[in-house]
Design an enzyme around this catalytic site. Sequence first.
Site, PDB file in Angstrom:
ATOM      1  N   HIS A  98       0.826  -1.221   0.000  1.00  0.00           N
ATOM      2  CA  HIS A  98       0.000   0.000   0.000  1.00  0.00           C
ATOM      3  C   HIS A  98       0.856   1.267   0.000  1.00  0.00           C
ATOM      4  CE1 HIS A  98      -3.686  -2.384   1.688  1.00  0.00           C
ATOM      5  NE2 HIS A  98      -3.519  -2.558   0.396  1.00  0.00           N
ATOM      6  N   CYS A 130       5.306  12.203  -7.798  1.00  0.00           N
ATOM      7  CA  CYS A 130       4.627  13.243  -8.563  1.00  0.00           C
ATOM      8  C   CYS A 130       3.246  12.732  -8.985  1.00  0.00           C
ATOM      9  CB  CYS A 130       5.462  13.590  -9.791  1.00  0.00           C
ATOM     10  SG  CYS A 130       4.678  14.833 -10.851  1.00  0.00           S
ATOM     11  N   CYS A 173       4.051  12.973 -13.476  1.00  0.00           N
ATOM     12  CA  CYS A 173       5.078  12.243 -14.228  1.00  0.00           C
ATOM     13  C   CYS A 173       5.469  10.951 -13.510  1.00  0.00           C
ATOM     14  CB  CYS A 173       6.298  13.126 -14.496  1.00  0.00           C
ATOM     15  SG  CYS A 173       7.331  13.416 -13.056  1.00  0.00           S
ATOM     16  N   GLU A 206      -8.224 -10.395  17.200  1.00  0.00           N
ATOM     17  CA  GLU A 206      -9.532 -11.022  16.981  1.00  0.00           C
ATOM     18  C   GLU A 206      -9.553 -11.791  15.674  1.00  0.00           C
ATOM     19  OE1 GLU A 206     -11.971  -7.073  15.705  1.00  0.00           O
ATOM     20  OE2 GLU A 206     -11.354  -7.261  17.797  1.00  0.00           O
ATOM     21  N   ALA A 255      -0.245  -9.036  18.838  1.00  0.00           N
ATOM     22  CA  ALA A 255       0.891  -9.430  18.008  1.00  0.00           C
ATOM     23  C   ALA A 255       2.209  -9.267  18.760  1.00  0.00           C
ATOM     24  CB  ALA A 255       0.904  -8.599  16.733  1.00  0.00           C
TER      25      ALA A 255
HETATM   26 ZN   LIG Z   1       6.567  15.351 -12.201  1.00  0.00          ZN
END
Ligand SMILES: [Zn+2]
Length: 240
Positions: A111, A119, A122, A205, A221
Amino acid sequence: MKLTLSDHLFVLTGAGVSAESGLATFRGDGGLWRNYRAEEVANIAAWRRDPRLVWEFYSMRRRKALAAKPNPAHVALAEIEQQLGDRFFLCTQNVDSLHEQAGSERVHHIHGELMKTKCDSCAREPFPDESTYDEGTALPKCDCGGTLRVNVVWFGEMVSGMERVAYELQRSTAFVAIGTSGVVEPVASFVRALPHRNTLYIGPEKPANADAFSEYMLGPAAEMVPWLAQTFFTAKDDGS
Ligand SMILES: [Zn+2]
């Protein structure tokens, strides 16, 4: 769950791992920012409508991420990676860099990465950037004239590097998902795309896709992953 030194281990981590380092998920109830839900700010339509608002949101998230520290789950995963080397692959849904801070090297941010900028026009390579752009500061511009944006995958955008992920899923012999809800696609389907059933879920859970796992361990965790690492290292000492 059987895990030995000859395994190819695929680890998937989600918001539950970062939450234990104090980074809120900005999802669901209680995840509001200035009365916006994350989904309302983290999408391309919001960027086109109000890029300043979107940068203010990510500036806040950059500040919080800079103050956060890896927890024992991050550290334990880095220790397992040291033993497995190239047979270890970590795919994270988290945009923070806590895995890297804990010492992980083989990290794939499906992600995107909060601490990188790219940018919006571009194809320049995303670059490391901890800057914040708050009210009153000018929007950052690219040499091409486009506006610079945070390098995270917004709702409705394609996830990053699926070819590599598919390759690693196919060659894995063990799969562990940690602190991920089992709702967000495509990651929720990874557990069903494996050539084996050596799978474990760890989290506070039951995930929505719990039935797809051969085992699950419910708990924080930061306690469960160190336990998994310890089991793994004990198995190694036994020569198994
Ligand atoms: Zn750019």
